[in-house]
Design an enzyme around this catalytic site. Structure first.
Site, PDB file in Angstrom:
ATOM      1  N   HIS A  15      19.873 -28.885  -1.146  1.00 56.22           N
ATOM      2  CA  HIS A  15      20.162 -28.255  -2.419  1.00 56.22           C
ATOM      3  C   HIS A  15      19.019 -27.338  -2.817  1.00 56.22           C
ATOM      4  CE1 HIS A  15      22.510 -27.853  -5.983  1.00 56.22           C
ATOM      5  NE2 HIS A  15      21.578 -28.345  -6.805  1.00 56.22           N
TER       6      HIS A  15
ATOM      7  N   ASP B 274      19.232 -26.551 -13.165  1.00 50.58           N
ATOM      8  CA  ASP B 274      20.065 -26.449 -11.965  1.00 50.58           C
ATOM      9  C   ASP B 274      21.314 -25.657 -12.283  1.00 50.58           C
ATOM     10  OD1 ASP B 274      21.424 -26.657  -9.641  1.00 50.58           O
ATOM     11  OD2 ASP B 274      21.466 -28.859  -9.564  1.00 50.58           O
TER      12      ASP B 274
ATOM     13  N   CYS C 105      24.810 -23.114  -3.601  1.00 45.28           N
ATOM     14  CA  CYS C 105      23.689 -23.366  -4.494  1.00 45.28           C
ATOM     15  C   CYS C 105      22.559 -22.356  -4.346  1.00 45.28           C
ATOM     16  CB  CYS C 105      23.177 -24.786  -4.329  1.00 45.28           C
ATOM     17  SG  CYS C 105      22.629 -25.175  -2.676  1.00 45.28           S
TER      18      CYS C 105
END
Lengths: 327, 658
Positions: free
Chosen positions: B453, B469, B409
């Site tokens: 994250h 995202d 991520c």
């Protein structure tokens, strides 16, 4: 370990003892300890533990550390219960004293104490100590109904030696607390004078008849047979008679039947002190007994007709021990 | 050999070495390697000295070792103070002290200090296994104390173990009473060492490629959430903690903050109501669901919509929040935000910057650029993986976007933000956690380090700051379900994921529920919870002095109860029927005023009793005779016993008037 109480200055400890002594029951041969006469204080180690706990608590507060709190309180609770347990390690323990066997002055009188219980608990590592004497530890596990210990008390003078005040104490189980009690039990020990190391020669002059005690030998006239007593010479064993009867027997002799020894006060020079004379007489009695001669004793106030045997010896020694004391 | 071993195990020194070892054990993994080796050596020498007195070292050598250890500690930690260095040094010195200890006095000191070593471990960990281990250690310590003070009683191991367990078990209720009632005060008494909370895993203040993938390896709980109503859907659970503005080509940082006021937040729909229990992480940020309505009392709510407490969180912290899942942030972009949100480090990642600039000319709409970028991630051969190939060199974003195309991520969030900035869209990286797992046992959501994250926020005209995202574009399962489902089947997973079969998972849920209780009620028990509890119990505020009084009273009461219950003296059971009957007979007479003296024999007693009850003389004499016969002659027949029983029952105690 001294008789000093933990963490208390001497004058306070003495004060407590004086106060406690007034509360002691007297003239009894059995005491059961109970909470009214058991005292308890933390030991030095108990104080160290408390200090460490205080530091841990301060840390726990500062860091708001819950497990720190938990450990502090757990340890504190353990200390609290250990205090109860230490107290319980004396509580309801019963002590019975028995008169000690006679000893010669300078020897340790061994008072026999019997520990018994009114509970089913274990009593572990309980110390008994008379002032300035060695400590004796005892255990009375739950599986036993009673146990015996010999409490030594060094004798320093002849006559009756009373069982001194005993300090009973214990630090079991954790050593963080010191529980103690004083007990006064009836119990006495007859202390004979110490036998003189180097007695003067036995003086024949002034004797109606007789020989020097040490000259008495087995060549004298055979007098009879009696049961063996400790201290009898192996040379005088009545072997034939032993073989017949199966019991230990000793031959006795007298010198002539009229040959009796008189151990008397007058034989000793006036320059000797009373205690010295008693010591010498004591030695003479022991020697005469060992040789199996018939002896009598004459000291001011007491006259014991000649005789032989253990009982006779004891009678003489007793007279020496109590010389000058009103009974 | 066996005999030698058993003689060692009876030696008091053994009973100091054993608890000391247990106490030091949990510290070992944190110490520099040479320390455990040294301690092993010292302990072995001391154990050997039990049977081989020549191994006892001279005080001088111990002093030399102590100095060397201190120097070693300074070399390793740079100090001898502070949590880690202080504890390490203390443990070593204790081991050295052990070497010269041979009196009970020394041993007692070591055991007292052992308690201190136990508590230093709690600065590092306070979970349930630690608590259980503490209990076991304390039992062994108590056993040691018993062993040291048993004298020559030679109590067997079992006896000592039982006694220790009993003592500790009885202490627990007292401990609980004190724990609950001891007045709690908030705030430190003195300043804590700066490293008080070092060594915790958690989000860092910066983000470089590989950081989060590293963090994922840990399965520790970061915080737990209880929702008042229903849990929002999984893909809405974005827990924000940090906003990173500055990029140096490789690493994203918060950088200098500005003092602008917080833009107004426009919430839509019902806010979500929830309470977070945050594990201590030694940082001052609090986590919140995008976007919190307002900050809990005493917490600062800054212009990046982040919650900041004044002090680092070093104890369990509980706070309640309301968050709007649908929101709009005032769309005026401040000048500071515009310049910081568009800043690109010069001379780095030229190809990426060029790509972004190219998109600017290609599309005339900001939203179109965002969508195009996400499409690129989705449609091209980008792979979401925990093991991305390293991207060294001056242009890591270029290397990722154009060569390796495998990333986690942080790679996607970072490169996406850079692309947006190049395309002229103000953008920033947001760091936090995403998702979490509901525990079916207690319906509490736990968010673990493995949920760490990174995502992006872009500023769009008419819409303000909007969350984007990029990971969701590549691996939507990551956001909709969890990490495990998002990873490829052949990916090597962290150990805890591999172990996650259904039975284990179930057990873990239970464990987690228990752990949650423990955390909230034991570890989190402080002034706040104490007052709350007191209010529930007494319906009013309880003052500290009242608490202290209650503490004393309760401890006294519980201690007395325990003393009474456990030490209640039981008289030995009388098994002989005749003895029992005779005692009963004495008892009855005693109740009527004729008590038998301790020193009084049965015959004397009988004649005294007969004087008071002449009419009963015959019965009394007979009873006494049976008793004496049973004591001194032969076994008593059942007839005799029965006769005695009936005599006692039929005794007439009415005083004789004659």
């Amino acid at each position: 370990m001294t008789t000093q109480l933990p963490l208390l200055p001497g004058f306070m400890a003495r004060g407590i003892e004086r106060w406690a002594a007034q509360r002691l029951p007297k003239n009894t041969d059995k005491i059961c300890l109970d909470r009214r006469r058991i005292y308890i204080l933390p030991t030095r180690n108990g104080m160290i533990f408390s200090l460490v706990l205080l530091v841990i608590l301060a840390g726990a507060i500062n860091y708001q550390n819950s497990m720190g709190y938990l450990l502090t309180f757990l340890t504190l609770a353990i200390m609290l219960l250990a205090m109860i347990a230490t107290h319980q390690n004396l509580n309801r323990l019963c002590i019975t004293a028995v008169n000690a066997q006679s000893v010669f002055n300078g020897q340790a009188a061994k008072f026999s104490l019997t520990l018994s219980r009114v509970t089913q608990r274990d009593y572990i590592n309980i110390s008994f100590q008379c002032p300035e004497q060695t400590r004796v530890a005892a255990h009375l596990p739950a599986t036993q109904n009673n146990t015996h210990i010999d409490l030594p008390v060094m004798t320093t003078q002849r006559g009756y030696c009373a069982l001194p005040r005993i300090r009973v104490f214990t630090e079991f189980p954790l050593g963080l607390f010191h529980a103690w009690s004083w007990i006064e039990l009836q119990g006495r020990c007859l202390v004979y004078p110490a036998p003189a190391e180097h007695p003067p020669e036995f003086d024949r002059r002034g004797q109606q008849s007789g020989k020097h005690a040490s000259e008495l030998s087995g060549e004298d006239e055979f007098a009879g047979i009696r049961t063996y007593q400790t201290g009898d010479s192996p040379k005088r064993m009545a072997w034939k008679s032993i073989a017949r009867s199966g019991t230990w027997q000793t031959k006795t002799f007298h010198a002539d039947s009229d040959e009796e020894i008189w151990l008397s006060w007058q034989q000793l020079s006036d320059t000797l002190g009373i205690e010295q004379r008693l010591s010498i007489l004591c030695r003479w009695i022991l020697d005469a007994h060992r040789h199996g001669s018939k002896y009598g004793m004459d000291i001011p106030g007491t006259r014991i007709e000649p005789g032989i045997g253990q009982l006779h010896q004891q009678q003489c020694l007793r007279a020496l021990a109590l010389f000058g004391f009103s009974r | 050999m066996n005999q030698r071993l058993s003689s060692i195990s009876r030696d008091p020194a053994f009973w100091v070495i054993l608890p000391l070892t247990l106490v030091i054990l949990p510290h070992l993994p944190r110490l520099p390697l040479w320390m455990p080796i040294l301690m092993l050596l010292l302990f072995a020498v001391r154990l050997g000295a039990i049977s081989e007195p020549r191994l006892i070292l001279h005080k001088f050598w111990l002093f030399v070792i102590a100095v060397l250890v201190s120097i070693g500690t300074i070399m390793h930690y740079g100090t001898i103070f502070g949590k880690a260095a202080g504890t390490a040094l203390l443990i070593c010195l204790l081991a050295i002290k052990l070497l010269e200890s041979r009196s009970t006095r020394d041993y007692m000191l070591l055991i007292a200090l052992s308690f201190f070593i136990i508590v230093t471990n709690f600065l590092f960990t306070q979970n349930i296994p630690t608590a259980v281990y503490m209990l076991c250690t304390v039992v062994v310590l108590v056993m040691s104390l018993i062993t040291l003070h048993q004298g020559d009683a030679a109590l067997d191991l079992r006896w000592r173990l039982q006694a220790a367990v009993k003592l500790v078990a009885l202490s627990i209720p007292l401990m609980l009473v004190m724990f609950v009632l001891f007045p709690r005060i908030s705030g430190p008494l003195w300043h804590m060492p700066d490293d008080a909370g070092s060594g915790r895993t958690g989000l860092g203040e910066t983000m470089s490629p590989g950081d989060i993938a590293q963090l994922i390896q840990s399965n520790e709980v970061a915080f737990r959430v209880e929702f008042t109503d229903n849990k929002p859907s999984q893909d809405q659970l974005y827990w924000r903690a940090l906003v990173l503005w500055y990029f140096d080509g490789r690493t994203w940082e918060q950088g200098k903050q500005n003092e602008n006021p917080r833009p107004t937040l426009e919430g839509h729909g019902q806010p979500v109501d929830y309470t977070i229990t945050l594990e201590p992480h030694e940082k001052n940020w609090l986590f919140a669901l995008d976007m919190p309505e307002q900050a809990p009392p005493g917490v600062h709510y800054n212009n990046n919509f982040l919650l900041r407490s004044r002090e680092p969180i070093n104890t369990l912290y509980r706070y309640s929040l309301k968050s709007f899942l649908n929101y709009r942030i005032e769309y005026q972009l401040s000048r500071w935000e515009k310049s910081a949100g568009l800043k690109i480090p010069p001379d780095s990642n030229p190809r990426s910057v060029q790509l972004g600039q190219q998109w600017r000319t290609q599309f005339n709409h900001d939203e179109a650029i965002v969508n195009h970028a996400l499409q690129q991630f989705n449609q091209q051969d980008y792979v979401y993986t925990l093991q991305p190939p390293p991207t060294p060199g001056a242009h890591p974003v270029d290397a990722f976007l154009f060569n390796t195309r495998r990333g986690f991520c942080e790679h996607y969030a970072g490169s996406f933000t850079l692309l947006m900035r190049a395309a002229g869209i103000p953008a920033r990286v947001v760091l936090g956690y995403q998702g979490g797992m509901i525990n079916p046992v207690n319906q509490v959501l736990s968010v673990r380090q493995s949920d760490a994250h990174a995502w992006a926020e872009v500023w769009l005209p008419e819409r303000g700051w909007v969350r984007v995202d990029p990971t969701a574009a590549i691996a939507p399962q990551r956001v909709e379900r969890n990490l495990d489902s998002a990873l490829a089947a052949d990916e090597i997973r962290p150990l805890y994921m591999q172990l996650d079969n259904s039975v284990l998972k179930h057990l873990r849920f239970y464990w987690d529920a228990v752990d949650n209780r423990w955390k909230q009620w034991v570890i989190g028990y402080g002034p706040k919870l104490q007052q709350q509890l007191m209010r529930a119990l007494f319906n009013r505020e309880i003052h500290y002095s009242e608490l202290t009084f209650m503490l004393m009273a309760a401890v006294g009461f519980v201690a007395l109860m325990i003393a009474w219950l456990s030490f209640k003296s039981r008289a030995p059971k009388e098994t002989d029927p005749v003895q029992k009957l005779y005692l009963q007979f004495c008892d009855r007479l005693a109740k009527r005023g004729v008590a038998r003296n301790i020193s009084e024999g049965p015959v004397d007693f009988a004649s005294r009793a007969a004087q008071l009850y002449p009419s009963q003389q015959h019965a009394i004499d007979l009873i006494t005779k049976i008793y004496i016969n049973s004591r001194y002659r032969s076994r008593t027949s059942t007839d005799q016993t029965e006769k005695m029983q009936s005599l006692i029952r039929n005794l007439n105690y009415s005083p004789d008037k004659s």
